[in-house]
Write a protein that holds these residues in place. Structure first.
Motif, PDB file in Angstrom:
ATOM      1  N   ALA A   1       0.485  -1.172  -0.027  1.00 38.97           N
ATOM      2  CA  ALA A   1       0.030   0.000  -0.097  1.00 38.97           C
ATOM      3  C   ALA A   1       0.808   1.292   0.141  1.00 38.97           C
ATOM      4  N   ILE A   2       0.621   2.239  -0.694  1.00 43.32           N
ATOM      5  CA  ILE A   2       1.152   3.534  -0.735  1.00 43.32           C
ATOM      6  C   ILE A   2       0.210   4.652  -0.711  1.00 43.32           C
ATOM      7  N   ASN A   3       0.525   5.728  -0.503  1.00 41.99           N
ATOM      8  CA  ASN A   3      -0.254   7.002  -0.494  1.00 41.99           C
ATOM      9  C   ASN A   3      -0.660   7.283  -1.815  1.00 41.99           C
ATOM     10  N   PRO A   4      -1.720   7.634  -2.403  1.00 40.50           N
ATOM     11  CA  PRO A   4      -2.082   7.925  -3.855  1.00 40.50           C
ATOM     12  C   PRO A   4      -1.171   9.209  -4.466  1.00 40.50           C
ATOM     13  N   SER A   5      -0.660   9.944  -3.578  1.00 43.12           N
ATOM     14  CA  SER A   5       0.423  10.793  -4.259  1.00 43.12           C
ATOM     15  C   SER A   5       1.568  10.270  -4.788  1.00 43.12           C
ATOM     16  N   LEU A   6       1.932   9.279  -4.702  1.00 36.56           N
ATOM     17  CA  LEU A   6       3.181   8.277  -4.964  1.00 36.56           C
ATOM     18  C   LEU A   6       3.016   7.710  -6.139  1.00 36.56           C
ATOM     19  N   GLU A   7       1.954   7.494  -6.852  1.00 35.23           N
ATOM     20  CA  GLU A   7       1.464   6.659  -7.930  1.00 35.23           C
ATOM     21  C   GLU A   7       2.424   6.998  -8.948  1.00 35.23           C
TER      22      GLU A   7
ATOM     23  N   ARG B   1     -10.522 -16.743   5.178  1.00 35.78           N
ATOM     24  CA  ARG B   1     -10.304 -16.138   6.808  1.00 35.78           C
ATOM     25  C   ARG B   1     -11.366 -15.011   6.782  1.00 35.78           C
ATOM     26  N   ARG B   2     -11.723 -14.909   8.220  1.00 33.81           N
ATOM     27  CA  ARG B   2     -12.801 -13.980   8.213  1.00 33.81           C
ATOM     28  C   ARG B   2     -12.686 -12.470   8.112  1.00 33.81           C
ATOM     29  N   ASP B   3     -11.224 -12.362   8.247  1.00 30.78           N
ATOM     30  CA  ASP B   3     -10.900 -10.924   8.027  1.00 30.78           C
ATOM     31  C   ASP B   3      -9.983 -10.652   6.674  1.00 30.78           C
ATOM     32  N   ASP B   4      -9.967 -11.590   5.730  1.00 30.80           N
ATOM     33  CA  ASP B   4      -9.163 -11.425   4.417  1.00 30.80           C
ATOM     34  C   ASP B   4      -9.302 -10.203   3.636  1.00 30.80           C
ATOM     35  N   ARG B   5     -10.538  -9.492   3.867  1.00 26.82           N
ATOM     36  CA  ARG B   5     -10.732  -7.961   3.240  1.00 26.82           C
ATOM     37  C   ARG B   5      -9.495  -7.167   3.928  1.00 26.82           C
ATOM     38  N   SER B   6      -9.299  -7.205   4.782  1.00 28.01           N
ATOM     39  CA  SER B   6      -8.154  -6.333   5.396  1.00 28.01           C
ATOM     40  C   SER B   6      -6.860  -6.670   5.218  1.00 28.01           C
ATOM     41  N   TYR B   7      -6.513  -7.662   4.836  1.00 31.14           N
ATOM     42  CA  TYR B   7      -4.860  -8.332   4.582  1.00 31.14           C
ATOM     43  C   TYR B   7      -4.148  -7.221   3.937  1.00 31.14           C
ATOM     44  N   PHE B   8      -4.593  -6.577   2.842  1.00 30.55           N
ATOM     45  CA  PHE B   8      -3.623  -5.674   2.370  1.00 30.55           C
ATOM     46  C   PHE B   8      -3.348  -4.605   3.062  1.00 30.55           C
ATOM     47  N   VAL B   9      -4.127  -4.083   3.988  1.00 28.32           N
ATOM     48  CA  VAL B   9      -3.798  -2.996   4.791  1.00 28.32           C
ATOM     49  C   VAL B   9      -3.324  -3.046   6.277  1.00 28.32           C
ATOM     50  N   GLN B  10      -2.669  -4.469   6.175  1.00 30.36           N
ATOM     51  CA  GLN B  10      -2.115  -4.662   7.481  1.00 30.36           C
ATOM     52  C   GLN B  10      -0.765  -3.629   7.582  1.00 30.36           C
ATOM     53  N   ARG B  11      -0.424  -3.267   8.723  1.00 37.63           N
ATOM     54  CA  ARG B  11       0.716  -2.147   8.770  1.00 37.63           C
ATOM     55  C   ARG B  11       1.975  -2.496   8.081  1.00 37.63           C
ATOM     56  N   CYS B  12       2.099  -3.738   8.104  1.00 38.08           N
ATOM     57  CA  CYS B  12       3.539  -3.994   7.491  1.00 38.08           C
ATOM     58  C   CYS B  12       3.602  -3.953   5.980  1.00 38.08           C
ATOM     59  N   PHE B  13       2.387  -3.680   5.344  1.00 37.88           N
ATOM     60  CA  PHE B  13       2.282  -3.651   3.784  1.00 37.88           C
ATOM     61  C   PHE B  13       2.200  -2.330   3.462  1.00 37.88           C
ATOM     62  N   ASP B  14       2.609  -1.356   4.469  1.00 35.66           N
ATOM     63  CA  ASP B  14       2.364   0.185   3.990  1.00 35.66           C
ATOM     64  C   ASP B  14       3.955   0.536   3.854  1.00 35.66           C
ATOM     65  N   TYR B  15       4.075   0.713   2.344  1.00 36.77           N
ATOM     66  CA  TYR B  15       5.486   0.932   1.918  1.00 36.77           C
ATOM     67  C   TYR B  15       5.634   2.405   1.922  1.00 36.77           C
ATOM     68  N   ASN B  16       5.045   3.337   2.501  1.00 38.48           N
ATOM     69  CA  ASN B  16       5.253   4.789   2.378  1.00 38.48           C
ATOM     70  C   ASN B  16       6.613   5.324   2.833  1.00 38.48           C
ATOM     71  N   ALA B  17       6.943   4.540   4.013  1.00 38.45           N
ATOM     72  CA  ALA B  17       8.180   5.098   4.559  1.00 38.45           C
ATOM     73  C   ALA B  17       9.415   4.489   3.878  1.00 38.45           C
ATOM     74  N   GLU B  18       9.076   3.498   3.349  1.00 38.99           N
ATOM     75  CA  GLU B  18      10.191   2.521   2.586  1.00 38.99           C
ATOM     76  C   GLU B  18      10.534   3.598   1.246  1.00 38.99           C
ATOM     77  N   ILE B  19       9.528   3.973   0.679  1.00 42.31           N
ATOM     78  CA  ILE B  19       9.598   4.794  -0.563  1.00 42.31           C
ATOM     79  C   ILE B  19      10.337   6.106  -0.251  1.00 42.31           C
ATOM     80  N   GLN B  20       9.814   6.712   0.930  1.00 34.34           N
ATOM     81  CA  GLN B  20      10.428   7.695   1.405  1.00 34.34           C
ATOM     82  C   GLN B  20      11.809   7.691   1.616  1.00 34.34           C
ATOM     83  N   HIS B  21      12.291   6.440   2.245  1.00 35.76           N
ATOM     84  CA  HIS B  21      13.768   6.350   2.563  1.00 35.76           C
ATOM     85  C   HIS B  21      14.398   6.223   1.223  1.00 35.76           C
TER      86      HIS B  21
END
Length: 713
Positions: A493-499, A548-568
């Motif tokens: 996941a990334i912020n839309p501004s980084l697309e 899984r009961r909560d598979d819809r939220s899999y992609f937005v688990q915090r470990c998949f947030d790459y904003n900081a990685e791209i910033q780095h």
């Protein structure tokens, strides 16, 4: 099974962009475009939209079926009694500019250089060829429609009308210089003369740039390249485009076309412009400003334009985007829904219709080609995941399945499909960075050159592997990932501004936008995925765990947030940037640019300097800082762990930061999900926390953005 038929099916999909598919007429027993066309949306919604009396832009990556939609639309328009259509292959006509030289002509004006004059004639000849081809195709299409009886009783006969159009086309194609063009050609000549030394070494420079350039420029003569660079200045370009427009008798062209249609008792002319995005920056702007805009804005609803282009490579000029229909053909746009599962089902439904129809029209049964140990529906889903419904990619995957299985009389298995995706990645897609002299789709406002794109891709892959390791070792994600021995880490996941940063990688199918949703904080995020074949090559599981009961939220688990990685990544990497036009150049060009006293090879006016890519994306970085910033208490916790450099209990941390142990326990759990803290029980069963290397580098390391910003101030 019939291996020959399967090979043709694969080939027909790989050639999905071809306007006619005539090679397969014998196999389909009817006109291929009518037999094989399957609309991406139910009820032929895309086709019906294209057939509306509006200007339409169809936007999609290579192989998504833009030309096939055009071909089907033209087939339908041939049945109409009050409309006629013509097809213009812009890329083919552009070859007139890139593979030939203008005739040797002289001009009696000492202030206009021969180099500029010849380059101008090439460019004007290209534009004139488009207009002339348009007029020619209008006459040809009318003759094919067998409507000659409509001219009975007309004062002007068909032959006279066609001759008038042909005479006009010849005038347009003659590239005769007009008085309106002379002043701007003098200005352009003056600009090129300022670089006399560069002109003398044009051929050598052109060879160097051909090898090093990361931009999809036309392979024209050195004069054309210098010409393009001279008119890249906005003011010079505007004056030049206006002069060229005035040199063409556009009002006469439109009037004669409308008169022809009126006398032929036709109400509409549909013009299909294909491969419009394959033009270079200057060529595309001129094409829009000199041809498309006048046709669209001054035709009094008589001429309707249909234009095919690539994402990120659409220039509208004076055409109001709000008054045209724009259709996106990529998966996430076509099937966008509130949840990813609904989008996937819609896409898979289209894929099933596409393949089932294709096999039926080739007189084959699709199920006979796949191993029956799995339901056919599973194969449809897997093919969708591997190709994300890009017909040409489906064709390539089928080609490898043909070579590995079908040609040997064996049925296709799931593992064969995955292997086919990997082979296509390794043999075609992964070579993107090595094809320096071949066309590569990249956005106009290119922020990263190819070298930096390659580094960005490697960075993202390594980030995914790091997340996978963190999940499997229990350092990231907590109980959410319990029971997953090989957790999928193909999406991020990334912020839309980084697309925009990923546009070039996406154009080449290395990554693809998959979905739009909100993260756990309620912020909008864009979900991207790596190409399936890349994941196979890198041993990364693709997708997400279903059921899984909560598979819809899999992609937005915090470990998949790459904003900081791209910033780095942005903070770490550097490029050569022009202070005037903003163009970025590969660091490999440093010696060459330095030799020319840091003059920008793009605009020839600005001065280049080595800058951090973080500077080039300062706006995005500032936005990201908000996304990656932590509450004060969490920074305090990290600081305590970093300073103490030992595993600490919640109570020990609480004592240092002046909060309750319960609050520390809650916050360290969150920081653990983000990959910033490790939590582990000691021999006594007490949970202790330590700071991760990722957190050290980001917030306390010498290379962290925080320290870099402080150093700058």
């Amino acid at each position: 099974m019939n291996s020959d038929k399967f090979s043709k099916i694969a080939d027909s999909l790989r050639q999905y962009r071809r306007a006619e598919l005539l090679d397969f007429q014998t196999d389909t027993k009817e006109e291929p475009i009518n037999a094989l066309y399957v609309d991406p949306l139910p009820s032929d919604a895309i086709l019906k939209t294209v057939l509306l009396n509006n200007t339409t832009f169809i936007v999609g990556r290579k192989g998504t079926g833009k030309s096939t939609i055009f071909a089907k639309a033209q087939s339908e328009l041939r049945k109409s009694k009050d409309s006629i259509s013509i097809y213009v292959d812009v890329k083919s006509l552009h070859e007139l500019l890139t593979t030939s030289e203008a005739p040797v002509k002289t001009i009696d004006d000492a202030e206009i250089s021969e180099t500029v004059y010849r380059a101008h004639l090439l460019r004007k000849g290209f534009l004139g060829s488009i207009i002339a081809d348009l007029i020619k195709e209008l006459s040809t299409s009318y003759q094919k429609s067998s409507l000659f009886d409509r001219w009975l009783g007309q004062k002007r006969q068909y032959k006279d009308a066609v001759e008038s159009l042909e005479a006009l086309a010849a005038t347009v194609k003659s590239t005769k210089l007009t008085q309106a063009e002379i002043p701007i050609l003098r200005i352009i000549s003056a600009k090129t003369k300022e670089s006399k030394k560069l002109l003398q070494s044009t051929k050598a420079t052109a060879k160097i740039e051909a090898k090093l350039s990361s931009k999809p420029e036309a392979k024209g003569s050195a004069g054309s390249e210098l010409f393009d660079e001279s008119v890249s200045d906005n003011e010079v370009y505007k004056e030049y485009a206006d002069a060229v427009l005035r040199s063409f008798p556009f009002q006469e062209i439109i009037n004669q076309t409308r008169e022809f249609l009126r006398e032929a008792q036709l109400s509409r002319l549909f013009v299909f412009f294909d491969d419009f995005s394959e033009l270079s920056w200057v060529d595309q702007k001129l094409f829009v400003d000199v041809i498309l805009s006048p046709l669209n804005n001054a035709s009094n609803e008589t001429i309707k334009l249909k234009i095919a282009g690539y994402p990120g490579r659409i220039y509208y000029g004076k055409i109001d985007p709000g008054k045209v229909d724009t259709i996106g053909l990529d998966f996430y746009q076509l099937y966008k829904a509130s949840d990813v599962q609904t989008s996937e089902l819609a896409a898979i439904h289209y894929l099933e219709r596409l393949l089932t129809t294709r096999f039926i029209k080739f007189q084959e049964k699709i199920s006979s080609y796949f191993d029956p140990s799995q339901p056919l529906a599973d194969y449809f889903r897997l093919i969708f995941e591997v190709t994300l419904n890009v017909p040409r990619l489906i064709g390539y995957v089928f080609l490898h399945c043909y070579l590995d299985k079908v040609s040997k009389g064996q049925q296709i298995t799931a593992s064969a499909i995955r292997l086919a995706a990997q082979k296509h990645y390794e043999t075609v897609i992964a070579k993107y960075f090595d094809r320096m002299n071949r066309f590569a789709i990249e956005p106009f406002e290119q922020k990263l050159d190819r070298y930096n794109q390659q580094q960005l891709l490697k960075f993202l892959i390594n980030a995914a592997k790091s997340v996978k390791k963190g999940i499997t070792t229990g350092q990231v994600g907590g109980k959410y990932f319990d029971g997953l021995s090989n957790p999928p880490v193909s999406h991020f996941a990334i912020n839309p501004s980084l697309e925009a940063l990923l546009s070039s990688l996406e154009s080449n199918f290395l990554v693809t936008k998959y979905h739009e949703m909100r993260d756990k904080s309620g912020k909008d995020v864009s979900i991207y995925t790596f190409f399936y074949g890349l994941c196979e090559a890198e041993r990364i599981a693709w997708g997400y765990p279903r059921g899984r009961r909560d598979d819809r939220s899999y992609f937005v688990q915090r470990c998949f947030d790459y904003n900081a990685e791209i910033q780095h990544f942005l903070a770490q990497n550097k490029t050569i940037k022009c202070g005037a036009c903003g163009a970025c150049h590969d660091m490999k060009k440093k010696d060459m640019i330095e030799f020319y006293k840091w003059q920008c090879p793009e605009c020839r006016e600005g001065t280049c300097s080595v800058v951090s890519l973080r500077d080039d994306f300062q706006t995005e970085v500032e936005k990201l800082q908000k996304d990656t910033a932590l509450p004060a208490v969490e920074l305090d916790i990290l600081e305590a762990l970093n300073d103490e450099a030992v595993a600490m209990r919640a109570g020990d941390i609480a004592a240092l930061v002046d909060v309750t142990p319960q609050l520390v326990g809650h916050r360290t759990a969150k920081l653990k999900d983000m990959g910033l803290v490790n939590k582990k029980k000691d021999t006594e069963g007490v949970v202790r926390s330590t700071i991760t290397d990722k957190a050290k580098e980001r917030y306390f390391g010498a290379t962290s953005l925080t320290d870099s910003n402080e150093a700058d101030t």
